[in-house]
Design a protein around this motif. Sequence first.
Motif, PDB file in Angstrom:
ATOM      1  N   ALA A  80      32.307  31.228  49.238  1.00  0.00           N
ATOM      2  CA  ALA A  80      32.853  31.913  48.064  1.00  0.00           C
ATOM      3  C   ALA A  80      32.064  31.514  46.817  1.00  0.00           C
ATOM      4  CB  ALA A  80      34.325  31.546  47.887  1.00  0.00           C
ATOM      5  N   ALA A  81      32.075  32.409  45.856  1.00  0.00           N
ATOM      6  CA  ALA A  81      31.439  32.076  44.583  1.00  0.00           C
ATOM      7  C   ALA A  81      32.215  30.938  43.924  1.00  0.00           C
ATOM      8  CB  ALA A  81      31.448  33.315  43.699  1.00  0.00           C
ATOM      9  N   ASP A  82      31.681  30.393  42.846  1.00  0.00           N
ATOM     10  CA  ASP A  82      32.419  29.372  42.095  1.00  0.00           C
ATOM     11  C   ASP A  82      33.759  29.932  41.656  1.00  0.00           C
ATOM     12  OD1 ASP A  82      30.247  27.758  42.335  1.00  0.00           O
ATOM     13  OD2 ASP A  82      29.426  28.228  40.349  1.00  0.00           O
ATOM     14  N   LEU A  83      34.765  29.079  41.647  1.00  0.00           N
ATOM     15  CA  LEU A  83      36.074  29.521  41.169  1.00  0.00           C
ATOM     16  C   LEU A  83      36.137  29.262  39.664  1.00  0.00           C
ATOM     17  CD1 LEU A  83      38.455  28.314  44.016  1.00  0.00           C
ATOM     18  CD2 LEU A  83      37.141  30.420  43.827  1.00  0.00           C
ATOM     19  N   VAL A  84      36.354  30.331  38.903  1.00  0.00           N
ATOM     20  CA  VAL A  84      36.324  30.258  37.445  1.00  0.00           C
ATOM     21  C   VAL A  84      37.724  30.519  36.901  1.00  0.00           C
ATOM     22  CG1 VAL A  84      35.440  31.464  35.388  1.00  0.00           C
ATOM     23  CG2 VAL A  84      33.906  30.984  37.314  1.00  0.00           C
ATOM     24  N   PHE A  85      38.109  29.800  35.846  1.00  0.00           N
ATOM     25  CA  PHE A  85      39.405  30.028  35.190  1.00  0.00           C
ATOM     26  C   PHE A  85      39.193  30.112  33.688  1.00  0.00           C
ATOM     27  CE2 PHE A  85      40.064  27.884  39.196  1.00  0.00           C
ATOM     28  CZ  PHE A  85      41.065  28.638  39.781  1.00  0.00           C
ATOM     29  N   GLU A  86      39.779  31.131  33.046  1.00  0.00           N
ATOM     30  CA  GLU A  86      39.642  31.295  31.583  1.00  0.00           C
ATOM     31  C   GLU A  86      40.976  31.733  30.988  1.00  0.00           C
ATOM     32  OE1 GLU A  86      37.232  34.911  31.435  1.00  0.00           O
ATOM     33  OE2 GLU A  86      35.477  33.804  32.110  1.00  0.00           O
ATOM     34  N   ARG A  87      41.096  31.552  29.675  1.00  0.00           N
ATOM     35  CA  ARG A  87      42.272  32.058  28.970  1.00  0.00           C
ATOM     36  C   ARG A  87      42.116  33.559  28.686  1.00  0.00           C
ATOM     37  NH1 ARG A  87      44.413  27.238  27.760  1.00  0.00           N
ATOM     38  NH2 ARG A  87      42.634  25.987  27.156  1.00  0.00           N
ATOM     39  N   PRO A  88      43.201  34.329  28.795  1.00  0.00           N
ATOM     40  CA  PRO A  88      43.079  35.766  28.479  1.00  0.00           C
ATOM     41  C   PRO A  88      42.898  36.006  26.986  1.00  0.00           C
ATOM     42  CG  PRO A  88      45.354  35.216  29.091  1.00  0.00           C
ATOM     43  CD  PRO A  88      44.554  33.956  29.262  1.00  0.00           C
ATOM     44  N   ASP A  89      42.115  37.030  26.650  1.00  0.00           N
ATOM     45  CA  ASP A  89      41.842  37.407  25.271  1.00  0.00           C
ATOM     46  C   ASP A  89      42.792  38.556  24.908  1.00  0.00           C
ATOM     47  OD1 ASP A  89      40.905  38.653  23.008  1.00  0.00           O
ATOM     48  OD2 ASP A  89      38.817  38.857  23.710  1.00  0.00           O
ATOM     49  N   LEU A  90      43.760  38.277  24.023  1.00  0.00           N
ATOM     50  CA  LEU A  90      44.790  39.279  23.724  1.00  0.00           C
ATOM     51  C   LEU A  90      44.279  40.429  22.863  1.00  0.00           C
ATOM     52  CD1 LEU A  90      47.974  37.055  23.251  1.00  0.00           C
ATOM     53  CD2 LEU A  90      47.185  38.231  25.298  1.00  0.00           C
ATOM     54  N   ASP A  91      43.119  40.262  22.205  1.00  0.00           N
ATOM     55  CA  ASP A  91      42.522  41.401  21.486  1.00  0.00           C
ATOM     56  C   ASP A  91      41.961  42.407  22.484  1.00  0.00           C
ATOM     57  OD1 ASP A  91      43.108  40.387  19.013  1.00  0.00           O
ATOM     58  OD2 ASP A  91      41.264  39.177  18.967  1.00  0.00           O
ATOM     59  N   ARG A  92      41.404  41.875  23.557  1.00  0.00           N
ATOM     60  CA  ARG A  92      40.867  42.742  24.591  1.00  0.00           C
ATOM     61  C   ARG A  92      42.009  43.377  25.399  1.00  0.00           C
ATOM     62  NH1 ARG A  92      36.228  43.360  27.440  1.00  0.00           N
ATOM     63  NH2 ARG A  92      35.185  41.837  26.166  1.00  0.00           N
ATOM     64  N   PHE A  93      43.078  42.601  25.592  1.00  0.00           N
ATOM     65  CA  PHE A  93      44.170  43.036  26.464  1.00  0.00           C
ATOM     66  C   PHE A  93      45.509  43.066  25.714  1.00  0.00           C
ATOM     67  CE2 PHE A  93      41.174  40.913  29.520  1.00  0.00           C
ATOM     68  CZ  PHE A  93      40.803  42.052  30.222  1.00  0.00           C
ATOM     69  N   PRO A  94      45.654  43.977  24.723  1.00  0.00           N
ATOM     70  CA  PRO A  94      46.889  43.998  23.918  1.00  0.00           C
ATOM     71  C   PRO A  94      48.143  44.261  24.763  1.00  0.00           C
ATOM     72  CG  PRO A  94      45.544  45.968  23.488  1.00  0.00           C
ATOM     73  CD  PRO A  94      44.702  45.033  24.293  1.00  0.00           C
ATOM     74  N   CYS A  95      47.998  44.925  25.907  1.00  0.00           N
ATOM     75  CA  CYS A  95      49.174  45.218  26.738  1.00  0.00           C
ATOM     76  C   CYS A  95      49.850  43.938  27.232  1.00  0.00           C
ATOM     77  CB  CYS A  95      48.783  46.079  27.945  1.00  0.00           C
ATOM     78  SG  CYS A  95      48.480  47.799  27.492  1.00  0.00           S
ATOM     79  N   LEU A  96      49.054  42.893  27.422  1.00  0.00           N
ATOM     80  CA  LEU A  96      49.645  41.633  27.891  1.00  0.00           C
ATOM     81  C   LEU A  96      50.579  41.061  26.825  1.00  0.00           C
ATOM     82  CD1 LEU A  96      49.738  39.490  30.104  1.00  0.00           C
ATOM     83  CD2 LEU A  96      47.697  38.440  29.107  1.00  0.00           C
ATOM     84  N   LYS A  97      50.157  41.157  25.577  1.00  0.00           N
ATOM     85  CA  LYS A  97      51.012  40.668  24.488  1.00  0.00           C
ATOM     86  C   LYS A  97      52.260  41.537  24.341  1.00  0.00           C
ATOM     87  CE  LYS A  97      51.067  39.307  19.650  1.00  0.00           C
ATOM     88  NZ  LYS A  97      52.348  39.980  19.403  1.00  0.00           N
TER      89      LYS A  97
END
Length: 386
Positions: free
Chosen positions: A291-308
């Motif tokens: 498997a590729a490296d396992l990556v974890f990041e915080r979501p960007d709420l400007d990019r994904f306003p629906c999450l907010k």
Amino acid sequence: MRRLTVLGATGSIGVSTLDVVARHPDRFEIVALSGHRQIDRLAEQCIAFAPRIAVVADADAAVVLRERLTGRVPTEVMHGVEALEMVAALPEVDTVMAAIVGAAGLRPALAAARAGKRILLANKESLVMSGDLFMREVSAHGATLLPIDSEHNAVFQCMPAKGREGVRRILLTASGGPFRRTPIADLANVTPEQACAHPNWDMGRKISVDSATMMNKGLEVIEARWLFDTPAERIDVVIHPQSIVHSMVEYVDGSVLAQMGNPDMRTPIAHALAWPERIESGVGVLDLAAAADLVFERPDLDRFPCLKLAFDALRAGAGTPAVLNAANEVAVAAFLEHRLGFRAIADVIAATLDTLPDQPSSTLDEVFAADAAAREVARRQIGARA
Ligand code: NAD
Ligand code: MG
């Protein structure tokens, strides 16, 4: 032997469910299937599994399906929402896969709850619309609710066997969808085809768009709130583009338990079908070294306003999540029909939420009234933009 009704058998989850079922003819028997308007596929499924009943959208679709089945299998063909509720509550059925997409899945899933069935819940929208009411019906009628959503199935597997003792947080992973790295300025012009081309999962079109906006994760936060009786403050979202870690539970001692596997819905489906046992699902072994490296990041709420918007709706409570869900369904349908831009999905939902701030939701009638009002407002919003 478990006897099953599969609601939404012709969809992505339904097809994966029948794939797992077909591997274990000694364990599972199909009593009823539903397929709305995909008559060709439903006919094939009826011929393969010979259910006692098949349910379609309306009388015309029923005529077509009956023609296809005559002389092949003695399946009785029914139609409409009452028929869906009926097959979800049949006395000879013990397990119901609830895999209809959208608000249409609520009544049949609730019928299964009221009949005390083991419910394999893929239709997250029913918990988003009426989580409180739904969970009360599940416990009042001794039903068993097992999550099919891969994240919630993972959380279920990582939770203590009983209670919530020692649990600090639920960490839902999200792939970030196809537009995780697309420049935000370009998002206004992305097409339904681009939105539905998910990097890791092959899913129905509505949930594929939801994954691209991350509304899917927002709906899943609300779903987790009800399934695991956990407040919004203790549910976090982590972007994990490889979709290998399906979600995690963090404990007060610092332990974080994760469930991993290849991104294939047959794993959570097989888990819930056999629970508490384990059965083969057809999913290939996870090769972590490959498997590729396992990556974890915080979501960007400007990019994904629906999450907010979804987090805000959950905090607002009552009928607000039902309004969110209905506005999203209308906006996503418009986007899929090229009547609304991708970025405007969030704008339509936000405007609908602003217009309908305090909808009650203590009864099913109130939930459906909030749903209907939100659809109306969302359609007007879309019309005003055209
Ligand atoms: P899909 O579009 O592939 O299939 C939807 C099914 O619902 C089909 O059988 C269709 O005939 C039926 N249906 C559609 N409209 C209906 C209506 N008005 N009345 C009755 N039946 C109707 O969707 P899917 O991807 O299989 O998703 C089903 C549910 O599972 C959704 O709630 C989705 O959020 C959830 N889910 C899907 C996945 C996935 O990998 N596909 C993962 C997690 C959760
Ligand atoms: Mg999911």
